[in-house]
Design a protein around this motif. Structure first.
Motif, PDB file in Angstrom:
ATOM      1  N   ALA A 192      12.170  -1.876  -1.184  1.00  0.00           N
ATOM      2  CA  ALA A 192      10.842  -1.465  -1.633  1.00  0.00           C
ATOM      3  C   ALA A 192      10.557  -2.112  -2.980  1.00  0.00           C
ATOM      4  N   SER A 193       9.420  -2.770  -3.092  1.00  0.00           N
ATOM      5  CA  SER A 193       9.065  -3.462  -4.327  1.00  0.00           C
ATOM      6  C   SER A 193       8.888  -2.496  -5.488  1.00  0.00           C
ATOM      7  N   ASN A 194       8.479  -1.276  -5.175  1.00  0.00           N
ATOM      8  CA  ASN A 194       8.372  -0.230  -6.189  1.00  0.00           C
ATOM      9  C   ASN A 194       8.224   1.114  -5.491  1.00  0.00           C
ATOM     10  N   SER A 195       8.171   2.167  -6.258  1.00  0.00           N
ATOM     11  CA  SER A 195       8.097   3.514  -5.683  1.00  0.00           C
ATOM     12  C   SER A 195       6.701   3.815  -5.150  1.00  0.00           C
ATOM     13  N   GLY A 196       6.651   4.695  -4.150  1.00  0.00           N
ATOM     14  CA  GLY A 196       5.367   5.088  -3.589  1.00  0.00           C
ATOM     15  C   GLY A 196       5.529   5.900  -2.324  1.00  0.00           C
ATOM     16  N   ILE A 197       4.409   6.116  -1.644  1.00  0.00           N
ATOM     17  CA  ILE A 197       4.385   6.898  -0.417  1.00  0.00           C
ATOM     18  C   ILE A 197       4.079   5.981   0.767  1.00  0.00           C
ATOM     19  N   VAL A 198       4.830   6.130   1.836  1.00  0.00           N
ATOM     20  CA  VAL A 198       4.626   5.320   3.037  1.00  0.00           C
ATOM     21  C   VAL A 198       3.357   5.790   3.744  1.00  0.00           C
ATOM     22  N   ARG A 199       2.409   4.875   3.933  1.00  0.00           N
ATOM     23  CA  ARG A 199       1.142   5.200   4.597  1.00  0.00           C
ATOM     24  C   ARG A 199       1.070   4.632   6.007  1.00  0.00           C
ATOM     25  N   ILE A 200       1.831   3.564   6.266  1.00  0.00           N
ATOM     26  CA  ILE A 200       1.909   3.000   7.618  1.00  0.00           C
ATOM     27  C   ILE A 200       3.376   2.744   7.932  1.00  0.00           C
ATOM     28  N   SER A 201       3.797   3.200   9.091  1.00  0.00           N
ATOM     29  CA  SER A 201       5.133   2.913   9.610  1.00  0.00           C
ATOM     30  C   SER A 201       4.992   2.869  11.124  1.00  0.00           C
ATOM     31  N   ALA A 202       4.746   1.658  11.651  1.00  0.00           N
ATOM     32  CA  ALA A 202       4.397   1.554  13.065  1.00  0.00           C
ATOM     33  C   ALA A 202       4.618   0.138  13.574  1.00  0.00           C
ATOM     34  N   ASN A 203       4.703   0.039  14.903  1.00  0.00           N
ATOM     35  CA  ASN A 203       4.747  -1.279  15.539  1.00  0.00           C
ATOM     36  C   ASN A 203       3.321  -1.711  15.830  1.00  0.00           C
ATOM     37  N   ARG A 204       2.947  -2.905  15.338  1.00  0.00           N
ATOM     38  CA  ARG A 204       1.595  -3.413  15.518  1.00  0.00           C
ATOM     39  C   ARG A 204       1.628  -4.781  16.182  1.00  0.00           C
ATOM     40  N   PHE A 205       0.523  -5.111  16.833  1.00  0.00           N
ATOM     41  CA  PHE A 205       0.502  -6.315  17.672  1.00  0.00           C
ATOM     42  C   PHE A 205       0.845  -7.570  16.882  1.00  0.00           C
ATOM     43  N   TYR A 206       0.138  -7.815  15.804  1.00  0.00           N
ATOM     44  CA  TYR A 206       0.361  -9.040  15.028  1.00  0.00           C
ATOM     45  C   TYR A 206       1.525  -8.898  14.058  1.00  0.00           C
ATOM     46  N   ALA A 207       1.595  -7.791  13.346  1.00  0.00           N
ATOM     47  CA  ALA A 207       2.563  -7.625  12.260  1.00  0.00           C
ATOM     48  C   ALA A 207       3.908  -7.096  12.720  1.00  0.00           C
ATOM     49  N   GLY A 208       4.004  -6.682  13.995  1.00  0.00           N
ATOM     50  CA  GLY A 208       5.252  -6.106  14.470  1.00  0.00           C
ATOM     51  C   GLY A 208       5.548  -4.790  13.762  1.00  0.00           C
ATOM     52  N   ASN A 209       6.825  -4.468  13.639  1.00  0.00           N
ATOM     53  CA  ASN A 209       7.197  -3.251  12.923  1.00  0.00           C
ATOM     54  C   ASN A 209       6.824  -3.406  11.453  1.00  0.00           C
ATOM     55  N   SER A 210       5.979  -2.510  10.964  1.00  0.00           N
ATOM     56  CA  SER A 210       5.361  -2.660   9.643  1.00  0.00           C
ATOM     57  C   SER A 210       5.525  -1.398   8.807  1.00  0.00           C
ATOM     58  N   ILE A 211       5.806  -1.615   7.536  1.00  0.00           N
ATOM     59  CA  ILE A 211       5.785  -0.510   6.573  1.00  0.00           C
ATOM     60  C   ILE A 211       4.842  -0.889   5.438  1.00  0.00           C
ATOM     61  N   VAL A 212       3.958   0.036   5.109  1.00  0.00           N
ATOM     62  CA  VAL A 212       3.017  -0.150   4.000  1.00  0.00           C
ATOM     63  C   VAL A 212       3.228   0.978   3.005  1.00  0.00           C
ATOM     64  N   ILE A 213       3.432   0.621   1.751  1.00  0.00           N
ATOM     65  CA  ILE A 213       3.693   1.601   0.691  1.00  0.00           C
ATOM     66  C   ILE A 213       2.482   1.703  -0.235  1.00  0.00           C
ATOM     67  N   ASP A 214       2.042   2.923  -0.468  1.00  0.00           N
ATOM     68  CA  ASP A 214       0.973   3.225  -1.410  1.00  0.00           C
ATOM     69  C   ASP A 214       1.608   3.504  -2.767  1.00  0.00           C
ATOM     70  N   HIS A 215       1.338   2.632  -3.740  1.00  0.00           N
ATOM     71  CA  HIS A 215       1.908   2.799  -5.077  1.00  0.00           C
ATOM     72  C   HIS A 215       0.975   3.563  -6.013  1.00  0.00           C
ATOM     73  N   GLY A 216      -0.182   3.939  -5.495  1.00  0.00           N
ATOM     74  CA  GLY A 216      -1.166   4.649  -6.298  1.00  0.00           C
ATOM     75  C   GLY A 216      -2.171   3.718  -6.936  1.00  0.00           C
ATOM     76  N   HIS A 217      -3.353   4.273  -7.279  1.00  0.00           N
ATOM     77  CA  HIS A 217      -4.413   3.514  -7.952  1.00  0.00           C
ATOM     78  C   HIS A 217      -4.865   2.306  -7.144  1.00  0.00           C
ATOM     79  N   GLY A 218      -4.811   2.414  -5.809  1.00  0.00           N
ATOM     80  CA  GLY A 218      -5.325   1.351  -4.948  1.00  0.00           C
ATOM     81  C   GLY A 218      -4.391   0.187  -4.710  1.00  0.00           C
TER      82      GLY A 218
END
Length: 283
Positions: A192-218
């Motif tokens: 993880a590049s930095n701390s935050g909350i996981v907002r996406i954790s799913a298998n997607r067509f183009y991106a495959g298995n994906s994790i997206v971290i919300d670090h706050g403030h957009g």
């Protein structure tokens, strides 16, 4: 004479109360703005069609900051940033000049199977749904900041494809490369590049298995094409934790990590964004 000196001194203070990280910047980059002023509120900026609220700077008293993401498709040339805030019941406006220059991004040719390049109707519906769900996440902004330390790269390896490269799929210019690709064999630990909350954790067509971290403030960091994901939506993740293992899921020609950033909903160069974010404490 005294009056003239007082005016000059006031202008000097106003100039140094408002800082901008860049007066000239490439498209698809991020600009950091900071204002140091006591007893102000409703600090905002307007740039082109963007209206962005400043956030309280958690690293400095009487300080507010804003991140201005510049779109890949932003018109080049001279632009004006307007900052406004309220002090002593008066609305104050300040302006800054910003010049957008061409990033001169490269081009690359990618050949993939037609079934992957052009999804059927059922897959198109899936892609559309996944895109809408992701944009709902990216366009939201948590009022809380989740990071306290500098951002890091998710893996220590060579870069195999730079951000911004024009992507020519099967002879057709379709898009630009929205992230940075790092060399990674299957099942390499990704951090993880930095701390935050996981907002996406799913298998997607183009991106495959994906994790997206919300670090706050957009601010969002994204990790695509994973073989394994160690966290689910809603989990808090600390900087440097292993979010999963690299792989070759999704639309991909071989195993690697695709790493990208979204700031205030706009896709930007992740490595340049990290450089700017890490200046927040000292800027």
């Amino acid at each position: 004479m005294k009056k003239t000196l007082l005016i000059l001194f006031t202008l000097f203070l106003n100039l140094h109360a408002l800082n901008i990280s860049h007066s000239q910047i490439k498209n698809a980059s991020t600009v950091l703005l900071k204002i140091n002023e006591e007893n102000i509120r409703d600090v905002k900026l307007t740039f082109d069609k963007q209206n962005i609220n400043f956030n309280e700077n958690p690293f400095e008293n009487n300080s507010f900051y804003a991140l201005l993401p510049i779109s890949y498709y932003q018109n080049l040339g001279d632009n004006r940033i307007i900052i406004s805030y309220i002090k002593d019941s008066k609305k104050i406006f300040k302006g800054l000049d910003l010049k957008i220059i061409d990033g001169k991004y490269k081009s690359e040719v990618i050949n993939v199977k037609p079934s992957i390049f052009k999804p059927d109707k059922a897959k198109e519906a899936r892609v559309k749904k996944e895109y809408q769900e992701a944009m709902e996440v990216y366009n939201s902004s948590s009022p809380k900041i989740y990071w306290k330390e500098e951002f890091i790269y998710p893996i220590n390896s060579a870069i195999t494809s730079d951000f911004g490269t024009k992507r020519v799929y099967n002879g057709q210019l379709k898009s630009y490369h929205g992230g940075t690709d790092f060399k990674a064999k299957d099942n390499t630990p990704i951090l993880a590049s930095n701390s935050g909350i996981v907002r996406i954790s799913a298998n997607r067509f183009y991106a495959g298995n994906s994790i997206v971290i919300d670090h706050g403030h957009g601010v969002y960091s994204c990790y695509f094409h994973l073989n394994k994901m160690n966290f689910k939506v809603g989990d808090f993740i600390n900087k440097g934790e292993v979010i999963g293992l690299s792989g070759s899921t999704g639309r991909i020609t071989g195993p690697h990590l695709h790493f990208t950033f979204r700031i205030n909903g706009i896709q930007v160069d992740p490595l340049q964004a990290i450089e700017v974010l890490n200046k927040l404490k000292a800027f």
